[in-house]
Motif scaffolding. Structure first.
Motif, PDB file in Angstrom:
ATOM      1  N   ASP A 131       0.849  -1.183   0.000  1.00  0.00           N
ATOM      2  CA  ASP A 131       0.000   0.000   0.000  1.00  0.00           C
ATOM      3  C   ASP A 131       0.890   1.240   0.000  1.00  0.00           C
ATOM      4  O   ASP A 131       2.005   1.221   0.523  1.00  0.00           O
ATOM      5  CB  ASP A 131      -0.949   0.026   1.204  1.00  0.00           C
ATOM      6  N   VAL A 132       0.369   2.315  -0.579  1.00  0.00           N
ATOM      7  CA  VAL A 132       1.093   3.591  -0.619  1.00  0.00           C
ATOM      8  C   VAL A 132       0.899   4.371   0.683  1.00  0.00           C
ATOM      9  O   VAL A 132       1.590   5.335   0.956  1.00  0.00           O
ATOM     10  CB  VAL A 132       0.634   4.406  -1.848  1.00  0.00           C
ATOM     11  N   ASN A 133      -0.060   3.902   1.493  1.00  0.00           N
ATOM     12  CA  ASN A 133      -0.404   4.561   2.746  1.00  0.00           C
ATOM     13  C   ASN A 133       0.229   3.799   3.925  1.00  0.00           C
ATOM     14  O   ASN A 133      -0.126   2.648   4.176  1.00  0.00           O
ATOM     15  CB  ASN A 133      -1.937   4.585   2.864  1.00  0.00           C
ATOM     16  N   ASN A 138      -0.212   3.977   6.995  1.00  0.00           N
ATOM     17  CA  ASN A 138      -1.226   3.573   7.982  1.00  0.00           C
ATOM     18  C   ASN A 138      -1.898   2.269   7.569  1.00  0.00           C
ATOM     19  O   ASN A 138      -2.240   1.431   8.400  1.00  0.00           O
ATOM     20  CB  ASN A 138      -2.281   4.666   8.145  1.00  0.00           C
ATOM     21  N   ASP A 163       4.122   2.109  -3.855  1.00  0.00           N
ATOM     22  CA  ASP A 163       3.080   2.733  -4.661  1.00  0.00           C
ATOM     23  C   ASP A 163       2.658   1.795  -5.805  1.00  0.00           C
ATOM     24  O   ASP A 163       3.492   1.415  -6.629  1.00  0.00           O
ATOM     25  CB  ASP A 163       3.647   4.048  -5.234  1.00  0.00           C
ATOM     26  N   GLU A 192      -2.256  15.813   4.611  1.00  0.00           N
ATOM     27  CA  GLU A 192      -1.543  14.645   4.109  1.00  0.00           C
ATOM     28  C   GLU A 192      -2.313  13.351   4.341  1.00  0.00           C
ATOM     29  O   GLU A 192      -2.445  12.512   3.450  1.00  0.00           O
ATOM     30  CB  GLU A 192      -0.159  14.563   4.781  1.00  0.00           C
ATOM     31  N   ASN A 193      -2.841  13.175   5.559  1.00  0.00           N
ATOM     32  CA  ASN A 193      -3.544  11.931   5.871  1.00  0.00           C
ATOM     33  C   ASN A 193      -4.779  11.709   5.019  1.00  0.00           C
ATOM     34  O   ASN A 193      -4.992  10.628   4.487  1.00  0.00           O
ATOM     35  CB  ASN A 193      -3.923  11.889   7.361  1.00  0.00           C
ATOM     36  N   LEU A 247      -3.756  10.759   1.526  1.00  0.00           N
ATOM     37  CA  LEU A 247      -3.424   9.339   1.370  1.00  0.00           C
ATOM     38  C   LEU A 247      -4.685   8.487   1.299  1.00  0.00           C
ATOM     39  O   LEU A 247      -4.777   7.539   0.532  1.00  0.00           O
ATOM     40  CB  LEU A 247      -2.554   8.870   2.544  1.00  0.00           C
ATOM     41  N   GLN A 279      -6.231   8.733  -2.059  1.00  0.00           N
ATOM     42  CA  GLN A 279      -5.551   7.931  -3.083  1.00  0.00           C
ATOM     43  C   GLN A 279      -6.084   6.511  -3.168  1.00  0.00           C
ATOM     44  O   GLN A 279      -5.856   5.821  -4.152  1.00  0.00           O
ATOM     45  CB  GLN A 279      -4.048   7.861  -2.788  1.00  0.00           C
ATOM     46  N   SER A 280      -6.764   6.048  -2.105  1.00  0.00           N
ATOM     47  CA  SER A 280      -7.278   4.676  -2.132  1.00  0.00           C
ATOM     48  C   SER A 280      -8.516   4.548  -3.012  1.00  0.00           C
ATOM     49  O   SER A 280      -8.883   3.445  -3.396  1.00  0.00           O
ATOM     50  CB  SER A 280      -7.570   4.178  -0.713  1.00  0.00           C
ATOM     51  N   ASN A 321      10.131   0.787   3.258  1.00  0.00           N
ATOM     52  CA  ASN A 321       9.544   1.867   2.460  1.00  0.00           C
ATOM     53  C   ASN A 321      10.201   1.868   1.084  1.00  0.00           C
ATOM     54  O   ASN A 321      11.323   2.325   0.907  1.00  0.00           O
ATOM     55  CB  ASN A 321       9.788   3.192   3.185  1.00  0.00           C
ATOM     56  N   LEU A 338       8.878   3.380  -1.546  1.00  0.00           N
ATOM     57  CA  LEU A 338       8.287   4.460  -2.337  1.00  0.00           C
ATOM     58  C   LEU A 338       9.363   5.139  -3.177  1.00  0.00           C
ATOM     59  O   LEU A 338      10.468   5.382  -2.710  1.00  0.00           O
ATOM     60  CB  LEU A 338       7.637   5.500  -1.418  1.00  0.00           C
TER      61      LEU A 338
END
Lengths: 247, 125
Positions: free
Chosen positions: A97-99, A101, A126, A160-161, A164, A167-168, B116, B118
């Motif tokens: 996942d790109v997130n 969290n 990503d 930012e949160n 993200l 983006q889902s 990470n 990314l």
């Protein structure tokens, strides 16, 4: 006679894929896409189709699975526990996942559902770039519930949160900003017998994606399941490399 | 991040990188968490593992005694060996640290146990 009845009952029960429980983690759940109709349709498609796909599998190799955009981890966790659907093959799941969290919550969901830690591996990556395959090997199964909702440019979120989180599901102006490049390159992630299960909405024009994106990139696509959810018609499609699949 | 994940990842999605493997591994914090040993799973997984890279990884993060330098020929029947392999692959975790692309020096941080990977749009092929 009696024994036969008992055995077939057990058999039927074994085929049911358990729906994982998502744990409540303070400060985390609200930052991650919450499982919804699309997530559950994807689980249903996998439950139906994996049994069919693997009932005649003669192999006992580990089954390499990749989920692109794991969110809460509900699908990755179900797959990591799906060995009964796979006719003896043991699943090894990579969840991306790109997130960050979502990565943390996926690990918690795995723990909460007693997934063997050797079966579930989470990476912050990503989905837009993973189809160039950063792995040393290719996958038997790739699963993706992509960002597919058409959103007009300029509908941005403030921090930012929530960015993200957006983006889902934010699929750009036509809903296909993520899907088209992903589908164009996903063959690099799939081994010769590999399959991609991709969730799509009527907004994405699935027939167009099969004909204009999948086919020219060497993939066949068939619909596995469909369901109407509110204003949209959701479906799951299975893509395989042309000329190599049995179907 | 388990050493199994390190064994499977490359940096070849980055522009001009040819192999991108193995990624150099540095650890600031390592945790060892006992987990369920499934001999069949480990045994079926071993053909996919680059044992030399796994051995180097254990050396580079201060777990030098974890596994022998060479893969045992009889590993399918060697439970002692499979248990060691399980330990190295799935029980040793890098909680904080980084992986480094062998060709470009690009760093990939590991934080809260999650690697990470990314990259920016202008870094990829």
């Amino acid at each position: 006679m009696f024994a036969f009845v008992t055995i077939s009952k057990i058999f039927v029960m074994d085929l049911i894929m358990e729906t994982p429980v998502i744990p409540n983690v303070t400060g985390l759940n609200e930052l991650v896409y919450e499982p919804a109709e699309d997530s559950f349709l994807l689980l249903d498609a996998l439950e139906q189709d994996l049994v069919k796909s693997f009932e005649e599998s003669g192999s006992d190799d580990v089954l390499n699975i990749l989920e692109v955009g794991c969110g809460s981890g509900i699908v990755s966790t179900a797959l990591a526990k799906s060995e009964k659907l796979l006719n003896g093959r043991l699943p090894c799941v990579f969840a991306l996942d790109v997130n960050p969290n979502a990565c943390l919550l996926t690990n918690k969901t795995g723990e909460a559902n007693q997934v063997a830690t050797s079966s579930l591996h989470t990476i912050l990556l990503d989905g837009r770039f993973c189809s160039r395959n950063p792995f040393r090997f290719q996958f038997d199964l790739v699963i993706c519930n992509p960002p597919y909702v058409p959103i007009l440019a300029g509908e941005n979120t403030e921090d930012e949160n929530s960015g993200l989180l957006q983006q889902s599901w934010d699929g750009g102006p036509d809903g296909n900003t993520f899907i088209i490049p992903f589908l164009s390159n996903v063959r690099h992630l799939l081994n010769n017998n590999g399959s991609l299960y991709l969730l799509l909405s009527s907004w994405n024009n699935p027939e167009m994606l099969v004909q204009d994106v999948a086919n020219p990139n060497g993939l066949t696509g068939v619909q596995v399941i469909k369901r109407t959810a509110g204003r949209e018609r959701l479906s799951v499609w299975k893509f395989q490399k042309k000329g190599l699949s049995s179907e | 991040m388990k050493l199994f994940t390190h064994n499977m990842l490359t940096s070849k999605m980055i522009k001009n990188v040819k192999v991108g493997y193995p990624l150099k591994l540095h650890a600031a914090e390592v945790k060892v968490t006992p987990s369920e040993f499934r001999s069949t799973y480990v045994s079926r997984m071993l053909p996919k593992i680059d044992w030399g890279v796994l051995y180097e990884a254990t050396q580079s993060i201060g777990q030098a005694e974890a596994i022998p330098q060479s893969l045992a020929d009889d590993y399918e029947k060697n439970e002692d060996f499979l248990r060691k392999a399980h330990h190295a692959l799935f029980e040793i975790e890098v909680i904080n640290g980084e992986m480094i692309c062998p060709e470009t020096g690009r760093k990939f941080p590991i934080k809260d146990g999650i690697p990470n990977m990314l990259v920016n749009e202008d870094e990829v092929n």
